[in-house]
Design a protein around this motif. Structure first.
Motif, PDB file in Angstrom:
ATOM      1  N   TRP A 138       0.843  -1.194   0.000  1.00  0.00           N
ATOM      2  CA  TRP A 138       0.000   0.000   0.000  1.00  0.00           C
ATOM      3  C   TRP A 138       0.873   1.235   0.000  1.00  0.00           C
ATOM      4  O   TRP A 138       1.886   1.289   0.692  1.00  0.00           O
ATOM      5  CB  TRP A 138      -0.883   0.015   1.248  1.00  0.00           C
ATOM      6  CG  TRP A 138      -1.761  -1.178   1.407  1.00  0.00           C
ATOM      7  CD1 TRP A 138      -1.414  -2.402   1.923  1.00  0.00           C
ATOM      8  CD2 TRP A 138      -3.137  -1.274   1.043  1.00  0.00           C
ATOM      9  NE1 TRP A 138      -2.495  -3.245   1.898  1.00  0.00           N
ATOM     10  CE2 TRP A 138      -3.571  -2.579   1.371  1.00  0.00           C
ATOM     11  CE3 TRP A 138      -4.046  -0.376   0.490  1.00  0.00           C
ATOM     12  CZ2 TRP A 138      -4.866  -3.012   1.156  1.00  0.00           C
ATOM     13  CZ3 TRP A 138      -5.350  -0.808   0.284  1.00  0.00           C
ATOM     14  CH2 TRP A 138      -5.747  -2.104   0.606  1.00  0.00           C
ATOM     15  N   GLU A 139       0.470   2.248  -0.768  1.00  0.00           N
ATOM     16  CA  GLU A 139       1.256   3.477  -0.851  1.00  0.00           C
ATOM     17  C   GLU A 139       0.362   4.687  -0.591  1.00  0.00           C
ATOM     18  O   GLU A 139      -0.787   4.741  -1.040  1.00  0.00           O
ATOM     19  CB  GLU A 139       1.903   3.588  -2.232  1.00  0.00           C
ATOM     20  CG  GLU A 139       2.852   4.755  -2.389  1.00  0.00           C
ATOM     21  CD  GLU A 139       3.552   4.745  -3.733  1.00  0.00           C
ATOM     22  OE1 GLU A 139       3.622   5.816  -4.378  1.00  0.00           O
ATOM     23  OE2 GLU A 139       4.019   3.660  -4.159  1.00  0.00           O
ATOM     24  N   ARG A 140       0.921   5.625   0.142  1.00  0.00           N
ATOM     25  CA  ARG A 140       0.210   6.873   0.415  1.00  0.00           C
ATOM     26  C   ARG A 140       0.414   7.834  -0.753  1.00  0.00           C
ATOM     27  O   ARG A 140       1.535   8.021  -1.233  1.00  0.00           O
ATOM     28  CB  ARG A 140       0.754   7.508   1.708  1.00  0.00           C
ATOM     29  CG  ARG A 140       0.131   8.852   2.069  1.00  0.00           C
ATOM     30  CD  ARG A 140       0.525   9.238   3.503  1.00  0.00           C
ATOM     31  NE  ARG A 140       1.957   9.405   3.660  1.00  0.00           N
ATOM     32  CZ  ARG A 140       2.578  10.593   3.623  1.00  0.00           C
ATOM     33  NH1 ARG A 140       1.898  11.691   3.415  1.00  0.00           N
ATOM     34  NH2 ARG A 140       3.886  10.667   3.807  1.00  0.00           N
ATOM     35  N   GLY A 141      -0.682   8.467  -1.199  1.00  0.00           N
ATOM     36  CA  GLY A 141      -0.560   9.465  -2.241  1.00  0.00           C
ATOM     37  C   GLY A 141      -0.005  10.747  -1.664  1.00  0.00           C
ATOM     38  O   GLY A 141      -0.575  11.322  -0.742  1.00  0.00           O
ATOM     39  N   HIS A 142       1.148  11.201  -2.139  1.00  0.00           N
ATOM     40  CA  HIS A 142       1.778  12.396  -1.600  1.00  0.00           C
ATOM     41  C   HIS A 142       2.867  12.880  -2.536  1.00  0.00           C
ATOM     42  O   HIS A 142       3.235  12.200  -3.479  1.00  0.00           O
ATOM     43  CB  HIS A 142       2.373  12.117  -0.214  1.00  0.00           C
ATOM     44  CG  HIS A 142       3.602  11.249  -0.265  1.00  0.00           C
ATOM     45  ND1 HIS A 142       3.568   9.981  -0.742  1.00  0.00           N
ATOM     46  CD2 HIS A 142       4.874  11.490   0.117  1.00  0.00           C
ATOM     47  CE1 HIS A 142       4.785   9.455  -0.680  1.00  0.00           C
ATOM     48  NE2 HIS A 142       5.595  10.353  -0.167  1.00  0.00           N
ATOM     49  N   THR A 143       3.369  14.046  -2.232  1.00  0.00           N
ATOM     50  CA  THR A 143       4.493  14.620  -2.956  1.00  0.00           C
ATOM     51  C   THR A 143       5.694  14.603  -2.036  1.00  0.00           C
ATOM     52  O   THR A 143       5.601  14.962  -0.881  1.00  0.00           O
ATOM     53  CB  THR A 143       4.206  16.071  -3.384  1.00  0.00           C
ATOM     54  OG1 THR A 143       3.029  16.069  -4.180  1.00  0.00           O
ATOM     55  CG2 THR A 143       5.373  16.638  -4.176  1.00  0.00           C
TER      56      THR A 143
END
Length: 257
Positions: A250-255
């Motif tokens: 799982w990956e967090r959407g972010h910059t």
């Protein structure tokens, strides 16, 4: 809208396939914190006090791949003690190959160091963490931790880093690792450290294996913290092993910042 990818049969994958599936983002400019945990289908994070007892061959294979990819392995002191941590054992040839492909690893094939978070520097300098390792551990502690403890750990070979005044925050951890060029971070627990990282918004990725077991008992969750911070995550893949274990990423959407 999220779409769940088709489950991939684990047994069809080779080591190179797993490296591709679990590679860190390219050209990192700041630490990327990946957590790796296993839990039973009823949520237990350990069996007989040890998380490794839940894992099967597939989980152990991915565990080794994740360590090979990492620049540093981050753990809380409680986990280091409970799991009797020694130095990381990794595939030196794979780490050299990963380095030359820009995927992590190490130029000389050396294993990643273990970085232990302990605000009070409460570690035993005779433990395997210090005596059974080819790479000195990093102890992330505080300015107010007892000086004699920090001195004893340094004399045992550790790099002792004061990453905070009275506590070791997520920002302090990230800054200390960034200063050392350790950007591919693999957090292996425990629940309190993982919970602190979640609440600080510092978790970029979670690799979670769901073990096909019902355990019961009193074992807690993989993350605990005084407060909650719901964090939306995107499913990157789900691998299904023959024994029913499901390995998810799982990956967090972010910059990046």
């Amino acid at each position: 809208m999220q779409r769940v990818p088709n489950a991939i049969q684990f047994t069809t994958l080779g080591a190179d396939d797993l490296v591709r599936l679990y590679a860190y983002p390219a050209r990192l400019e700041s630490p990327w914190i990946r957590a790796n945990f296993i839990a039973s289908i009823d949520g237990a994070m350990a069996l007989d006090g040890r998380s490794g007892a839940l894992g099967g061959p597939a989980d152990k294979t991915v565990f080794r791949i994740l360590r090979d990819l990492a620049d540093v392995i981050l753990v809380g002191a409680g986990t280091a003690r409970a799991e009797n941590y020694g130095g990381a054992r990794t595939d030196s040839f794979r780490r050299i190959r990963l380095y030359h492909h820009g995927l992590g690893g190490a130029q000389d094939g050396a294993a990643p160091p273990i970085a232990v978070v302990t605000a009070s520097a409460a570690l035993d300098p005779t433990a395997r963490l210090f005596t059974d390792t080819a790479r000195p551990p990093i102890v992330l502690t505080t300015a107010t931790a007892p000086a004699d403890r920090k001195r004893a750990l340094a004399e045992a070979g550790a790099e002792v880093v004061e990453a905070g005044a009275n506590s070791v925050s997520a920002a302090g951890i990230r800054a200390a690792l960034a200063e050392r060029g350790l950007l591919r971070v693999l957090c292996e627990g425990g629940p309190s450290l993982f919970g602190d990282l979640i609440v600080a918004g510092a978790v970029d990725e979670l690799c979670l294996t769901v073990s096909p077991l019902l355990v019961g008992g009193t074992t807690g969750r993989i993350a605990v913290s005084p407060n909650a911070l719901p964090t939306p995550m995107m499913l990157c893949h789900a691998l299904l092993d023959d024994d029913g274990a499901v390995l998810t990423r799982w990956e967090r959407g972010h910059t990046q910042s």
